[in-house]
Design a protein around this motif. Structure first.
Motif, PDB file in Angstrom:
ATOM      1  N   LEU A 145       8.251   9.118 -73.137  1.00  0.00           N
ATOM      2  CA  LEU A 145       7.184   9.972 -73.564  1.00  0.00           C
ATOM      3  C   LEU A 145       6.389  10.303 -72.400  1.00  0.00           C
ATOM      4  N   GLY A 146       5.521  11.360 -72.560  1.00  0.00           N
ATOM      5  CA  GLY A 146       4.568  11.873 -71.430  1.00  0.00           C
ATOM      6  C   GLY A 146       5.086  12.302 -69.924  1.00  0.00           C
ATOM      7  N   ARG A 147       6.356  12.480 -70.092  1.00  0.00           N
ATOM      8  CA  ARG A 147       7.122  13.089 -69.097  1.00  0.00           C
ATOM      9  C   ARG A 147       6.639  14.658 -68.523  1.00  0.00           C
ATOM     10  N   THR A 148       6.064  15.201 -69.765  1.00  0.00           N
ATOM     11  CA  THR A 148       5.731  16.479 -69.497  1.00  0.00           C
ATOM     12  C   THR A 148       4.099  16.509 -68.862  1.00  0.00           C
ATOM     13  N   VAL A 149       3.656  15.356 -68.960  1.00  0.00           N
ATOM     14  CA  VAL A 149       2.122  15.273 -68.495  1.00  0.00           C
ATOM     15  C   VAL A 149       1.933  14.208 -67.432  1.00  0.00           C
ATOM     16  N   ALA A 150       2.946  13.330 -67.195  1.00  0.00           N
ATOM     17  CA  ALA A 150       2.580  12.127 -66.477  1.00  0.00           C
ATOM     18  C   ALA A 150       2.216  12.569 -64.900  1.00  0.00           C
ATOM     19  N   ARG A 151       1.276  11.936 -64.302  1.00  0.00           N
ATOM     20  CA  ARG A 151       0.909  11.897 -62.962  1.00  0.00           C
ATOM     21  C   ARG A 151       0.553  10.435 -62.471  1.00  0.00           C
ATOM     22  N   ASN A 152       1.435  10.162 -61.481  1.00  0.00           N
ATOM     23  CA  ASN A 152       1.154   8.676 -60.807  1.00  0.00           C
ATOM     24  C   ASN A 152       1.095   7.695 -61.889  1.00  0.00           C
ATOM     25  N   ALA A 153       2.329   7.789 -62.535  1.00  0.00           N
ATOM     26  CA  ALA A 153       2.568   6.736 -63.771  1.00  0.00           C
ATOM     27  C   ALA A 153       3.601   5.942 -63.414  1.00  0.00           C
ATOM     28  N   GLY A 154       3.993   5.543 -62.340  1.00  0.00           N
ATOM     29  CA  GLY A 154       4.756   4.546 -61.770  1.00  0.00           C
ATOM     30  C   GLY A 154       6.390   4.934 -62.341  1.00  0.00           C
ATOM     31  N   GLN A 155       6.903   4.032 -63.129  1.00  0.00           N
ATOM     32  CA  GLN A 155       8.224   4.252 -63.605  1.00  0.00           C
ATOM     33  C   GLN A 155       8.413   5.489 -64.262  1.00  0.00           C
ATOM     34  N   ILE A 156       7.260   5.913 -65.195  1.00  0.00           N
ATOM     35  CA  ILE A 156       7.577   7.185 -65.924  1.00  0.00           C
ATOM     36  C   ILE A 156       7.642   8.424 -65.085  1.00  0.00           C
ATOM     37  N   SER A 157       6.909   8.462 -63.904  1.00  0.00           N
ATOM     38  CA  SER A 157       6.977   9.527 -62.807  1.00  0.00           C
ATOM     39  C   SER A 157       8.228   9.616 -62.325  1.00  0.00           C
ATOM     40  N   ALA A 158       8.682   8.298 -61.780  1.00  0.00           N
ATOM     41  CA  ALA A 158      10.010   8.286 -61.313  1.00  0.00           C
ATOM     42  C   ALA A 158      11.363   9.000 -62.468  1.00  0.00           C
ATOM     43  N   THR A 159      11.043   8.686 -63.536  1.00  0.00           N
ATOM     44  CA  THR A 159      11.863   9.371 -64.810  1.00  0.00           C
ATOM     45  C   THR A 159      11.879  10.690 -64.657  1.00  0.00           C
ATOM     46  N   VAL A 160      10.591  11.240 -64.761  1.00  0.00           N
ATOM     47  CA  VAL A 160      10.586  12.545 -64.728  1.00  0.00           C
ATOM     48  C   VAL A 160      11.320  13.255 -63.397  1.00  0.00           C
TER      49      VAL A 160
END
Length: 293
Positions: A109-124
């Motif tokens: 979740l958050g892949r459309t809005v994540a910025r500088n979010a660690g592992q989530i940003s890498a997932t994006v």
């Protein structure tokens, strides 16, 4: 043929069972096939190796119709971005060369809005690399897993305590891994879909850490409480258990983005994204037997 990466993980092992129950032809990529149950050895093809290896991937994806893709969390990785790239780049090359038609990937979740979010940003970044191949892709967008509470079993048993780096009164979606596996199985068994989309998998309710403590107290019949820790304490705990500074920093950044920016609420829950397992049901059927074992 359906190819499964990370078949011994929380999602993968449930997905394998569901696909075998459905009679689907399954091929697994496994670093250590000895960890797979006897039923899997009898019913599935097994390619030994890591799915960061281009040759292993090319062999496994030959004549495959669909792939379940998951980059395994590796706390000892020296770089979060480098870790995701080391798995995803050879995968994209193999997808292109073998002509696989459909990929279902574990995203966030958050892949459309994540910025500088660690592992989530890498997932994006991972999602964008896969989409650039042109393959039909469904990115499973999940919040935190209920099953992650199992990491707290020792402290739950000893002290009746679990920790959170997120405001314990903040309500967030939470999902059981068995429900993620069910969604992945549905997509892999019916590949009439095409194009590239995110598929939200949100659980049935938003729940805070303090709510979870109350549910666990009731189910386990003993007092359970959440102890809030700072991002710095969280990072220090991770490195004390063997995580690299880079991996710990990524998770701290991820927790900060969830807590401060509310990225798990970027998409509203809908009937399609609602999955059935409540946290209470998960505690009754998964956590309680582990605590009492």
């Amino acid at each position: 043929m359906i190819v499964i990466t990370a078949p011994t993980g929380q999602i993968g092992r449930r997905l394998v069972d569901t696909l075998l129950d459905a009679g689907a032809p399954v091929r697994l990529i496994a670093r250590d096939p000895a960890r797979l149950p006897a039923r899997v050895h009898e019913s599935a093809e097994i390619v030994q190796g890591t799915h960061s290896d281009k040759d292993v991937l090319t062999k496994a994806l030959a004549n495959a119709d669909g792939v379940f893709w998951l980059v395994p969390p590796t706390p000892t990785a020296p770089s979060v971005e480098g870790h995701f790239d080391a798995f995803t780049r050879p995968f994209c090359e193999a997808v292109t060369e073998t002509g696989v038609g459909h990929v279902v990937g574990v995203s966030s979740l958050g892949r459309t809005v994540a910025r500088n979010a660690g592992q989530i940003s890498a997932t994006v970044t991972m999602d964008r690399m896969i989409e650039a191949t042109g393959v039909s892709y469904r990115a499973l967008e999940m919040p935190g897993f209920m099953d992650n509470m199992l990491w707290n079993v020792p402290s739950l048993k000893a002290e009746g305590v679990f920790t959170s780096a997120i405001d314990p009164d903040r309500k967030e979606p939470s999902v059981a891994t068995r429900d993620i596996a069910a969604v992945a199985a549905r997509l892999l068994l019916d590949t009439t879909w095409d194009g590239q989309e995110g598929v939200q998998v949100l659980g049935p309710e938003d729940i805070s850490a303090n709510d979870m403590a109350r549910v666990m107290s009731d189910v386990l019949e003993r007092p359970i409480r959440c102890r809030r820790i700072s991002p710095e304490e969280y990072g220090a705990a991770l490195t004390s258990h063997g995580a690299t500074e880079a991996w710990a920093r990524g998770l701290v950044d991820m927790m900060t983005a969830i807590d401060r920016d509310g990225i798990y609420h970027a998409e509203p829950r809908t009937p399609d994204s609602r999955t059935p397992t409540t946290f209470r049901q998960w505690c009754e059927e998964v956590l309680k037997p582990v605590i009492h074992s």
